[in-house]
Write an enzyme that holds these catalytic residues in place. Structure first.
Site, PDB file in Angstrom:
ATOM      1  N   ARG A  69     -13.336 -13.732  -1.303  1.00  0.00           N
ATOM      2  CA  ARG A  69     -12.536 -14.441  -0.283  1.00  0.00           C
ATOM      3  C   ARG A  69     -13.379 -15.248   0.693  1.00  0.00           C
ATOM      4  O   ARG A  69     -12.869 -16.221   1.260  1.00  0.00           O
ATOM      5  CB  ARG A  69     -11.625 -13.444   0.460  1.00  0.00           C
ATOM      6  CG  ARG A  69     -10.460 -13.026  -0.411  1.00  0.00           C
ATOM      7  CD  ARG A  69      -9.414 -12.200   0.302  1.00  0.00           C
ATOM      8  NE  ARG A  69      -8.329 -11.928  -0.642  1.00  0.00           N
ATOM      9  CZ  ARG A  69      -7.538 -10.864  -0.597  1.00  0.00           C
ATOM     10  NH1 ARG A  69      -7.696  -9.959   0.349  1.00  0.00           N
ATOM     11  NH2 ARG A  69      -6.580 -10.715  -1.492  1.00  0.00           N
ATOM     12  N   GLN A 118      -9.021   2.775  -0.545  1.00  0.00           N
ATOM     13  CA  GLN A 118      -8.835   3.049  -1.977  1.00  0.00           C
ATOM     14  C   GLN A 118      -9.773   4.166  -2.426  1.00  0.00           C
ATOM     15  O   GLN A 118      -9.372   5.066  -3.162  1.00  0.00           O
ATOM     16  CB  GLN A 118      -9.066   1.769  -2.788  1.00  0.00           C
ATOM     17  CG  GLN A 118      -7.981   0.733  -2.523  1.00  0.00           C
ATOM     18  CD  GLN A 118      -8.187  -0.562  -3.269  1.00  0.00           C
ATOM     19  OE1 GLN A 118      -9.201  -0.760  -3.931  1.00  0.00           O
ATOM     20  NE2 GLN A 118      -7.223  -1.457  -3.167  1.00  0.00           N
ATOM     21  N   ARG A 146     -14.360  -6.438 -10.401  1.00  0.00           N
ATOM     22  CA  ARG A 146     -14.460  -5.738  -9.103  1.00  0.00           C
ATOM     23  C   ARG A 146     -15.198  -4.395  -9.222  1.00  0.00           C
ATOM     24  O   ARG A 146     -15.137  -3.738 -10.252  1.00  0.00           O
ATOM     25  CB  ARG A 146     -13.054  -5.572  -8.502  1.00  0.00           C
ATOM     26  CG  ARG A 146     -12.463  -6.936  -8.159  1.00  0.00           C
ATOM     27  CD  ARG A 146     -11.070  -6.856  -7.618  1.00  0.00           C
ATOM     28  NE  ARG A 146     -11.024  -6.188  -6.325  1.00  0.00           N
ATOM     29  CZ  ARG A 146      -9.893  -5.904  -5.695  1.00  0.00           C
ATOM     30  NH1 ARG A 146      -8.733  -6.225  -6.240  1.00  0.00           N
ATOM     31  NH2 ARG A 146      -9.924  -5.301  -4.531  1.00  0.00           N
ATOM     32  N   ARG A 177       1.491   4.262  -3.157  1.00  0.00           N
ATOM     33  CA  ARG A 177       1.318   5.696  -2.881  1.00  0.00           C
ATOM     34  C   ARG A 177       2.622   6.456  -3.060  1.00  0.00           C
ATOM     35  O   ARG A 177       2.630   7.587  -3.564  1.00  0.00           O
ATOM     36  CB  ARG A 177       0.764   5.879  -1.459  1.00  0.00           C
ATOM     37  CG  ARG A 177      -0.699   5.451  -1.365  1.00  0.00           C
ATOM     38  CD  ARG A 177      -1.067   5.109   0.046  1.00  0.00           C
ATOM     39  NE  ARG A 177      -2.502   4.863   0.210  1.00  0.00           N
ATOM     40  CZ  ARG A 177      -3.116   3.707  -0.052  1.00  0.00           C
ATOM     41  NH1 ARG A 177      -2.423   2.672  -0.509  1.00  0.00           N
ATOM     42  NH2 ARG A 177      -4.418   3.577   0.135  1.00  0.00           N
ATOM     43  N   SER A 197       0.835  -1.213   0.000  1.00  0.00           N
ATOM     44  CA  SER A 197       0.000   0.000   0.000  1.00  0.00           C
ATOM     45  C   SER A 197       0.868   1.261   0.000  1.00  0.00           C
ATOM     46  O   SER A 197       0.591   2.223  -0.727  1.00  0.00           O
ATOM     47  CB  SER A 197      -0.900   0.026   1.238  1.00  0.00           C
ATOM     48  OG  SER A 197      -1.873  -0.958   1.138  1.00  0.00           O
ATOM     49  N   LYS A 242     -12.736  -8.652  -3.153  1.00  0.00           N
ATOM     50  CA  LYS A 242     -11.268  -8.600  -3.231  1.00  0.00           C
ATOM     51  C   LYS A 242     -10.781  -9.352  -4.470  1.00  0.00           C
ATOM     52  O   LYS A 242     -11.566  -9.620  -5.376  1.00  0.00           O
ATOM     53  CB  LYS A 242     -10.665  -9.165  -1.942  1.00  0.00           C
ATOM     54  CG  LYS A 242     -11.051  -8.377  -0.682  1.00  0.00           C
ATOM     55  CD  LYS A 242     -10.461  -6.975  -0.696  1.00  0.00           C
ATOM     56  CE  LYS A 242     -10.879  -6.192   0.516  1.00  0.00           C
ATOM     57  NZ  LYS A 242     -10.500  -4.779   0.435  1.00  0.00           N
ATOM     58  N   GLY A 301      -6.299  -3.491  -7.626  1.00  0.00           N
ATOM     59  CA  GLY A 301      -7.374  -2.536  -7.355  1.00  0.00           C
ATOM     60  C   GLY A 301      -6.815  -1.185  -6.936  1.00  0.00           C
ATOM     61  O   GLY A 301      -7.345  -0.135  -7.314  1.00  0.00           O
ATOM     62  N   ASP A 357      -7.245  -7.590   5.024  1.00  0.00           N
ATOM     63  CA  ASP A 357      -6.393  -8.397   4.138  1.00  0.00           C
ATOM     64  C   ASP A 357      -5.833  -9.625   4.847  1.00  0.00           C
ATOM     65  O   ASP A 357      -5.334 -10.547   4.194  1.00  0.00           O
ATOM     66  CB  ASP A 357      -5.239  -7.546   3.592  1.00  0.00           C
ATOM     67  CG  ASP A 357      -5.728  -6.517   2.585  1.00  0.00           C
ATOM     68  OD1 ASP A 357      -6.872  -6.630   2.125  1.00  0.00           O
ATOM     69  OD2 ASP A 357      -4.958  -5.589   2.264  1.00  0.00           O
ATOM     70  N   ARG A 397      -3.401 -13.878  -1.480  1.00  0.00           N
ATOM     71  CA  ARG A 397      -3.540 -14.051  -0.024  1.00  0.00           C
ATOM     72  C   ARG A 397      -4.160 -15.416   0.327  1.00  0.00           C
ATOM     73  O   ARG A 397      -3.882 -15.986   1.370  1.00  0.00           O
ATOM     74  CB  ARG A 397      -4.332 -12.895   0.584  1.00  0.00           C
ATOM     75  CG  ARG A 397      -3.669 -11.539   0.322  1.00  0.00           C
ATOM     76  CD  ARG A 397      -3.974 -10.485   1.345  1.00  0.00           C
ATOM     77  NE  ARG A 397      -3.513  -9.182   0.876  1.00  0.00           N
ATOM     78  CZ  ARG A 397      -2.244  -8.746   0.949  1.00  0.00           C
ATOM     79  NH1 ARG A 397      -1.308  -9.497   1.492  1.00  0.00           N
ATOM     80  NH2 ARG A 397      -1.915  -7.551   0.488  1.00  0.00           N
TER      81      ARG A 397
HETATM   82  C1  S3P Z   1      -5.741  -1.027   0.054  1.00  0.00           C
HETATM   83  C2  S3P Z   1      -6.969  -0.910   0.675  1.00  0.00           C
HETATM   84  C3  S3P Z   1      -7.826  -2.061   0.983  1.00  0.00           C
HETATM   85  C4  S3P Z   1      -7.044  -3.357   0.954  1.00  0.00           C
HETATM   86  C5  S3P Z   1      -6.184  -3.458  -0.260  1.00  0.00           C
HETATM   87  C6  S3P Z   1      -5.165  -2.329  -0.299  1.00  0.00           C
HETATM   88  C7  S3P Z   1      -4.971   0.193  -0.238  1.00  0.00           C
HETATM   89  O1  S3P Z   1      -8.865  -2.143   0.029  1.00  0.00           O
HETATM   90  O2  S3P Z   1      -7.921  -4.448   1.030  1.00  0.00           O
HETATM   91  O3  S3P Z   1      -5.479  -4.697  -0.288  1.00  0.00           O
HETATM   92  O4  S3P Z   1      -3.762   0.104  -0.527  1.00  0.00           O
HETATM   93  O5  S3P Z   1      -5.577   1.282  -0.169  1.00  0.00           O
HETATM   94  P1  S3P Z   1     -10.237  -1.294   0.129  1.00  0.00           P
HETATM   95  O6  S3P Z   1      -9.932   0.126   0.003  1.00  0.00           O
HETATM   96  O7  S3P Z   1     -11.075  -1.805  -1.015  1.00  0.00           O
HETATM   97  O8  S3P Z   1     -10.809  -1.650   1.464  1.00  0.00           O
END
Ligand code: S3P
Length: 425
Positions: free
Chosen positions: A343, A167, A121, A26, A22, A339, A93, A312, A385
């Site tokens: 899951r 996200q 998704r 960013r 994550s 996801k 995603g 996660d 995962r």
């Molecule tokens: C993430 C946010 C989460 C997480 C994903 C990574 C991120 O998803 O499950 O693996 O890096 O912002 P959601 O924003 O859909 O909850």
């Protein structure tokens, strides 16, 4: 790839894991937006972060990577260039959703597509707030491919997140960086806060809600970023150590961001012997070492408000739950269905393969029995995962087990097998 795993007798030693996924996404996006050169140390080597890197390169960012250090020459305010080709977000995603926030503010058209899983998704969750801000996005019934058309200046909004999603929050923040007025984002249940931390946004807590403010004044400048190791990747090694007799493990420089500690804190409540050492809180993203020792576990209630902070880790928490005393019960986790795979279904199907009497609900599942089998075959459902969680379970079975479609681990941790080999005997 059909991968077999032998029973592991003992875990011992030290691990250094790749940079947090994550934070890596960013770090790349924020550096690409800034004007000037940023250096990112310990960037994740997984396929998802490579997808982000390739998309940003197609939009005019120059990125040079040598041995875990990435130099990023950013483009500056609204200065990305039109990609000659469609952007491919692969399985990620985070890549697709966060990039939409940036692309909504550019004055050219971009098409984002992804792999089979990502194409299933939900994208309405980002299309809705970005459209309120003035973005012009068309989709295939709120799924990928997305076409982000140029729009006139975006406008600030006040937005209450309908789902706890980092996200969605981050896409709105990135779009908000391109507005003169202040955008206000309200979170009823907090999710991971890397974006607001890395951009040093003003945040406040009011009536139990988080409020985040962002405007053009927060547009990033070049900077150096250290990416701590990924706690979500550490999770598999933590559970394997806890459940293997006479074992101990040290994992160095792990991200200890409070919005990602839900899993470790929950394991501690279950009776896990996990200690935090050499904690460094002076950096934007805190990190430290974790020491883990074999433990007896008992299942305890998973609180609704903790779900986003361990979402996660639920697949691997389920494996811990199989070896713990008492009933494992998960509710309020419908988000798991959206996801990399559904899951809830992936976990339940794999548990059924080992004859666990599991009750499936729309937002979770429960079981109250211990393992009956000594050997098993599992499926990854093409979800990294799920693959790593059931690899850990295989290593805990008396006669080992196997995971079909194991290659999907490359999404977050291509070196999983080498790391296991380095600490087991
Ligand atoms: C993430 C946010 C989460 C997480 C994903 C990574 C991120 O998803 O499950 O693996 O890096 O912002 P959601 O924003 O859909 O909850």
């Amino acid at each position: 790839m059909y991968k077999t795993f032998k029973n592991i007798k003992k875990i011992n030693g030290e691990l250094k894991l790749p940079g947090d996924k994550s934070i890596s996404h960013r770090a790349l996006m924020i550096s690409a937006m800034a004007e000037g050169e940023s250096v990112i140390i310990n960037l994740s080597n997984g396929e998802d972060v490579k997808s982000t890197k390739k998309c940003l390169e197609k939009l005019g960012t120059k990125i040079f990577e040598v041995e875990g250090e990435a130099k990023v020459k950013g483009v500056g305010y609204k200065n990305f260039i039109k990609s000659k080709e469609k952007l491919y977000a692969g399985n990620s995603g985070t890549t697709a959703r966060l990039l939409c926030g940036i692309l909504a503010a550019q004055n050219f058209k971009t098409i984002i597509e992804g792999d089979e899983s990502l194409t299933q998704r939900p994208m309405q969750r980002i299309i809705e707030p970005l459209t309120q801000m003035g973005a012009n996005i068309s989709s295939n019934d709120f799924k990928l491919p997305l076409t982000i058309n140029p729009s006139n200046n975006l406008k600030a909004i006040s937005y209450t997140l309908p789902v706890a999603s980092a996200q969605v929050k981050s896409a709105v923040i990135f779009a908000g960086l391109h507005c003169d007025e202040e955008t206000k984002i309200i979170e009823k249940i907090p999710s991971r806060n890397h974006t607001e931390k890395m951009l040093k946004l003003r945040t406040e807590k009011k009536n139990g809600k988080n409020i985040i403010y962002v405007s053009k004044n927060n547009y990033p400048k070049e900077t150096d970023i250290f990416v701590p190791s990924d706690i979500s990747t550490a999770a598999y090694f933590i559970v394997l150590t806890l459940l293997t007799p006479n074992s101990s493990l040290l994992i160095r420089n792990v991200s200890l961001n409070e919005s990602r500690l839900g899993f470790v804190n929950h394991l501690i409540k279950m009776g896990a012997k996990i200690k935090f050492e050499n904690v460094n809180e002076d950096t934007v993203e805190p990190f430290g070492n974790l020491t883990i020792n074999s433990s007896e576990l008992k299942n305890v209630e998973i609180n609704k408000e903790d779900i986003p902070n361990l979402i996660d880790e639920i697949p691997i928490l389920t494996i811990a739950g199989l070896f713990a005393d008492g009933e494992f019960k998960l509710d309020n986790a419908e988000e798991l269905r959206y996801k990399e795979s559904d899951r809830i279904k992936s976990i339940v199907d794999n548990l059924k393969k080992i004859n666990i009497d599991v009750e499936e609900k729309i937002d979770g599942f429960s079981f109250n029995e211990n393992l009956k089998v000594e050997k098993a075959e599992f499926d990854s459902f093409n979800d990294h995962r799920i693959a790593m969680s059931f690899a850990v379970l295989s290593m805990l079975l008396k006669n080992g087990g196997s995971v079909n479609g194991f290659e999907c681990v490359n999404i977050s941790n291509p070196d999983f097998i080498e790391q296991i080999n380095g600490i087991s005997n």
